[in-house]
Design a protein around this motif. Structure first.
Motif, PDB file in Angstrom:
ATOM      1  N   SER A 163       0.226 -10.127  -3.869  1.00 41.56           N
ATOM      2  CA  SER A 163      -0.304  -9.538  -5.094  1.00 41.56           C
ATOM      3  C   SER A 163       0.143  -8.087  -5.216  1.00 41.56           C
ATOM      4  O   SER A 163       0.304  -7.386  -4.217  1.00 41.56           O
ATOM      5  CB  SER A 163      -1.834  -9.609  -5.107  1.00 41.56           C
ATOM      6  N   HIS A 164       0.305  -7.653  -6.464  1.00 47.15           N
ATOM      7  CA  HIS A 164       0.920  -6.354  -6.736  1.00 47.15           C
ATOM      8  C   HIS A 164      -0.140  -5.248  -6.756  1.00 47.15           C
ATOM      9  O   HIS A 164      -0.482  -4.710  -7.808  1.00 47.15           O
ATOM     10  CB  HIS A 164       1.673  -6.427  -8.065  1.00 47.15           C
ATOM     11  N   PHE A 165      -0.678  -4.954  -5.590  1.00 47.64           N
ATOM     12  CA  PHE A 165      -1.573  -3.813  -5.449  1.00 47.64           C
ATOM     13  C   PHE A 165      -1.519  -3.343  -4.007  1.00 47.64           C
ATOM     14  O   PHE A 165      -0.968  -4.025  -3.135  1.00 47.64           O
ATOM     15  CB  PHE A 165      -3.009  -4.164  -5.867  1.00 47.64           C
ATOM     16  N   ILE A 166      -2.042  -2.158  -3.762  1.00 40.88           N
ATOM     17  CA  ILE A 166      -2.146  -1.688  -2.392  1.00 40.88           C
ATOM     18  C   ILE A 166      -3.621  -1.463  -2.076  1.00 40.88           C
ATOM     19  O   ILE A 166      -4.460  -1.394  -2.974  1.00 40.88           O
ATOM     20  CB  ILE A 166      -1.322  -0.418  -2.124  1.00 40.88           C
ATOM     21  N   VAL A 167      -3.903  -1.354  -0.780  1.00 44.00           N
ATOM     22  CA  VAL A 167      -5.284  -1.239  -0.333  1.00 44.00           C
ATOM     23  C   VAL A 167      -5.468   0.091   0.399  1.00 44.00           C
ATOM     24  O   VAL A 167      -4.669   0.443   1.270  1.00 44.00           O
ATOM     25  CB  VAL A 167      -5.667  -2.399   0.611  1.00 44.00           C
ATOM     26  N   ALA A 168      -6.524   0.805   0.028  1.00 48.01           N
ATOM     27  CA  ALA A 168      -6.921   2.013   0.752  1.00 48.01           C
ATOM     28  C   ALA A 168      -8.227   1.705   1.481  1.00 48.01           C
ATOM     29  O   ALA A 168      -9.294   1.611   0.868  1.00 48.01           O
ATOM     30  CB  ALA A 168      -7.105   3.176  -0.217  1.00 48.01           C
TER      31      ALA A 168
END
Length: 843
Positions: A516-521
């Motif tokens: 999926s096209h997101f990043i995680v913080a």
């Protein structure tokens, strides 16, 4: 500039009879085009560009016309509206622009030769023949081709040749297709052919500068790709043949002309006995990409250029689907994770980036649409997300419906979502529109707040960005069952963290699989938990963790200094994807040091520490039975060791060079660039420089050429780099198609940066004249923005490019790349001291 007028609205072609006579000696094209179709009024417009119109006739009589060059048009007055047949006679120049009909130059045994090929995407068919040059204006084409034929020459086109009479080559009538897919070529070519299980003739063609064996790899991949797609799409390949043609001069990587696919030589022909696995994988995916288009793009075509992504994103995904099926041992999806994914994430984090689906308001913007990181890479990632949500059965069923409903016609994104939605029972359009219609992507923040595990989304920016409250429907792919399938709200609370952690027995993670096209913080609690269990993470999860931290560091959400102590945890992986992600992070640390400083010496020492075990394990020479991962990881480890100035590694590289000095092409292809680069940097001389440059000109092996270019541009000798730049405008040494790579190589070299920057500012007009109409022209600006990192360079960049802001096709690129440099300058100024202190502390 005026908005685009759609000529198709007043004249709908049904069939073209094309007669094209090419004289290579005078460099003049003479032609007659007869267009049969329906005119909605007596006044129609037909596209032309740089054509000299001699006459326009209807029913055997001349009719009034005038040429409007500002609109790429010839305006025609018909006797009446309705069914009509218009015959236009014209001449045109044969140019060296790599667009329209153009020559490609090459040498065989010292003899200079040329072949003629075509490139009509996006709107260059109008430079070859009068036409309604719009994707919706599909028609059939009968092509008659005449040229100053020499003995042994052959002609190729979209359809089989059916007759040769009085020197004219006649080709069978095509199926209904768009003008930008028409193609032909002729010259002294060699070819190899085979047949698919369903009877499709497949051929690979190239100049005789290549050894016949260099065609074999591509022929095998092309044949098996067509067989795979016929099965996967459940739709037969609709033409009798599929020719693959390598052109010595070609501005794009490859082009999906229906039945006659054209390629840069680098992406089709290769030496099966000495080509790196990475290069074989690249060639295979390029071929599979273009052949995916034969259905998705050619059989069904986007209605207008705003849906360009519909072609390219889908083919970009399918190249991996196909090659994964054909060569499962390659694990080709890992390449997607190390190339397409980081490119999309980096580009899409800059405020002002285009959305995947973007409106086109004037002709100059059409070529500017080809932002590879967005239209190809991000779009493909969107479709990978859809595939993961739907599953292959629903995907294939939906595609079969889509092809059946729109074959030989045009479609929009909504048509695809409708077909996939019907097959899957999901509202695919609602999910995808949030990704395609708005730029950027979210960062999902995962945190423990008052003991509760909470998730929230907001748009992620590298550099300054204006928060506009955008929301996405995010497939979270969490590893805890309480994680919702989609995050659609700004935030959500999942429950008591301590209980969830105890119940699940593993650290909490999102975007498992990284599809999926997101990043995680992750907050410190969640990140520390992951770091305590890194050995339990699979390779893709380790890559994702490093990739997300790198992006967060680029945005100054976290500090690069905080990343430095984490790097040893990932330094000794057997997985290429982890080594690639680690290399991306440590390479970015070079931005914080200046040449020949104590800080640089420390960083080189860190590189040495991180690479020590890998270098000892892998060495320079391949080992019997080693894995693909080992082959692909070796260059990363050796590159780090060379930057570390590892004396043993430099000595071994020198020995390899010396052993092969009389046949440098025979160096092992996977390390050849590193051996040559080390020799130039550590044992360089004017004589060596001349030897390598002469080898570059002489070889027809594109992979070897790239290795020689990389070595020559890395020279620390400014006088030799200046000598190199003098060849930038000499097409006999450096072809215009290859110039960007040479420019980037010198610009990225601390000893060449000023020289390259001075050259492009001084000769910008020459560059514009030479490749200005090319869809890759703007990427020269991107290249500069990828390297500049200091405030003085930012000021110079602005001074040079801001006066060009209103140039159609350049506006978005200049605006975005200014922000890219600004964010990097700010990052370095803010963190340089802390990062260098962290590096020193790690030693």
């Amino acid at each position: 500039m005026p908005e685009i007028a759609r000529f198709y609205e007043t004249f709908q072609p049904e069939h073209y009879d094309l007669f094209i006579d090419v004289d290579r000696g005078t460099k003049v094209i003479s032609g007659t085009t007869t267009i049969s179709g329906v005119a909605q009024s007596a006044n129609i417009s037909v596209h032309q560009k740089d054509l000299t119109i001699k006459s326009v006739r209807v029913a055997g009589a001349d009719v009034p016309f005038n040429t409007d060059n500002s609109a790429d048009a010839v305006r025609i007055e018909l006797p009446a509206a309705g069914e009509t047949k218009v015959t236009i006679s014209y001449t045109a120049p044969l140019t060296d622009s790599m667009m329209g009909i153009y020559p490609s130059y090459y040498e065989v045994n010292g003899e200079k030769k040329q072949i003629i090929g075509t490139q009509f995407e996006t709107n260059f068919a109008r430079q070859a023949f009068p036409s309604i040059d719009e994707p919706e204006a599909k028609a059939t084409f009968s092509i008659a081709l005449k040229f100053d034929e020499q003995p042994g020459e052959i002609a190729l086109s979209n359809m089989p040749e059916i007759n040769v009479e009085d020197g004219v080559h006649y080709f069978d009538t095509t199926v209904k297709m768009s003008t930008y897919l028409v193609a032909f070529a002729f010259g002294d070519l060699q070819g190899k052919q085979t047949t698919t299980k369903s009877g499709v003739q497949v051929g690979v063609f190239a100049t005789k500068a290549h050894q016949p064996k260099e065609l074999d790899f591509a022929l095998d991949i092309a044949k098996r790709s067509i067989e795979f797609y016929e099965d996967f799409y459940q739709t037969p390949y609709p033409l009798p043949h599929s020719w693959q043609l390598a052109l010595p001069d070609f501005s794009a990587g490859a082009m999906e002309n229906w039945g006659l696919v054209t390629y840069r030589e680098a992406y089709l022909v290769l030496d099966p006995d000495n080509t790196a696995l990475e290069m074989k994988q690249l060639v295979a995916t390029v071929i599979a990409h273009e052949l995916a288009h034969q259905w998705f793009g050619d059989l069904v075509t986007m209605k207008w250029w705003d849906d360009l992504w519909l072609n390219e994103s889908f083919a970009n995904m399918m190249e991996y689907v196909a090659i994964d099926a054909l060569e499962p041992d390659w694990h080709i999806w890992e390449n997607f994770q190390t190339s397409d994914v980081p490119a999309a994430l980096q580009r899409d984090a800059t405020d002002g980036v285009q959305s995947v689906h973007v409106q086109v308001t004037n002709p100059a913007e059409i070529d500017a649409l080809f932002d590879a990181a967005i239209v190809y890479a991000k779009g493909a990632r969107m479709l990978v997300m859809v595939r993961a949500l739907l599953g292959d059965d629903a995907l294939r069923s939906g595609l079969k419906q889509y092809f059946a409903a729109h074959k030989y016609s045009n479609a929009t994104g909504a048509d695809l979502w409708a077909a996939l939605g019907e097959a899957s029972g999901m509202d695919v359009g609602a999910i995808m529109n949030s990704w395609l219609e708005q730029p950027g992507y979210p960062v999902v923040k995962a945190a423990v707040v008052d003991g509760k595990l909470t998730l929230s989304q907001q748009q992620f920016f590298v550099g300054d960005g204006v928060e506009k409250g955008r929301r996405w429907q995010i497939p979270l792919n969490g590893n805890y069952s309480v994680t919702p399938k989609l995050l659609t709200d700004a935030s959500v609370t999942l429950g008591d963290y301590a209980q969830l952690r105890a119940d699940n027995g593993q650290p909490f993670r999102l975007n498992v699989g990284n599809n999926s096209h997101f990043i995680v913080a992750y907050d410190k609690t969640l990140q520390d938990d992951i770091l305590a269990h890194t050995d339990e993470l699979d390779a893709i999860s380790q890559l994702q963790f490093l990739q997300d931290l790198r992006l967060l560091a680029n945005s100054r959400t976290v500090s690069y200094a905080a990343l430095v102590p984490l790097l040893p945890k990932f330094a000794n992986s057997d997985a290429t994807v982890v080594n690639a992600a680690l290399y991306n992070v440590v390479s970015n640390l070079k931005r914080f040091v200046t040449a020949d400083s104590t800080e640089e010496t420390n960083l080189r020492q860190l590189f040495g520490q991180l690479s020590a075990e890998q270098v000892a394990r892998l060495g320079w020479q391949p080992k019997a039975g080693e894995s693909n991962d080992d082959q692909l990881s070796r260059p990363y480890a050796l590159s780090e060791a060379l930057y570390a100035k590892n004396a043993d590694i430099i000595a071994e590289a020198h020995q390899l060079f010396t052993t092969n000095k009389d046949n440098l092409a025979a160096l092992p292809a996977d390390v050849r660039s590193l051996v040559l680069g080390s020799e130039v940097r550590n044992f360089g001389s004017a004589e060596l420089f001349d030897q390598l440059l002469q080898a570059y000109v002489a070889t027809s092996d594109a992979s070897f050429k790239a290795d020689l270019r990389g070595a020559l541009t890395s020279s620390p000798d400014k006088s030799l780099l200046a000598k190199l730049i003098k060849q930038f405008e000499n097409a006999d040494v450096i072809k215009p198609q290859d110039l960007r790579g040479w420019f980037r190589g010198v610009l990225a070299n601390d000893d060449g940066e000023q020289l390259a920057w001075d050259w492009i500012r001084k000769d910008w007009q020459w560059l514009d004249d030479t490749v200005g109409g090319d869809m890759e022209f703007t990427t020269y600006i991107t290249v500069i923005a990828g390297i500049f990192k200091h405030a003085d360079r930012l000021a110079e960049f602005k001074a040079f490019f801001e006066p060009k802001l209103n140039t159609p096709g350049l506006t978005r690129e200049i605006t975005m790349d200014t922000k890219v440099i600004e964010s990097r300058v700010a990052l370095i100024e803010a963190e340089q001291a802390a990062v260098n202190a962290a590096v020193a502390a790690a030693l």
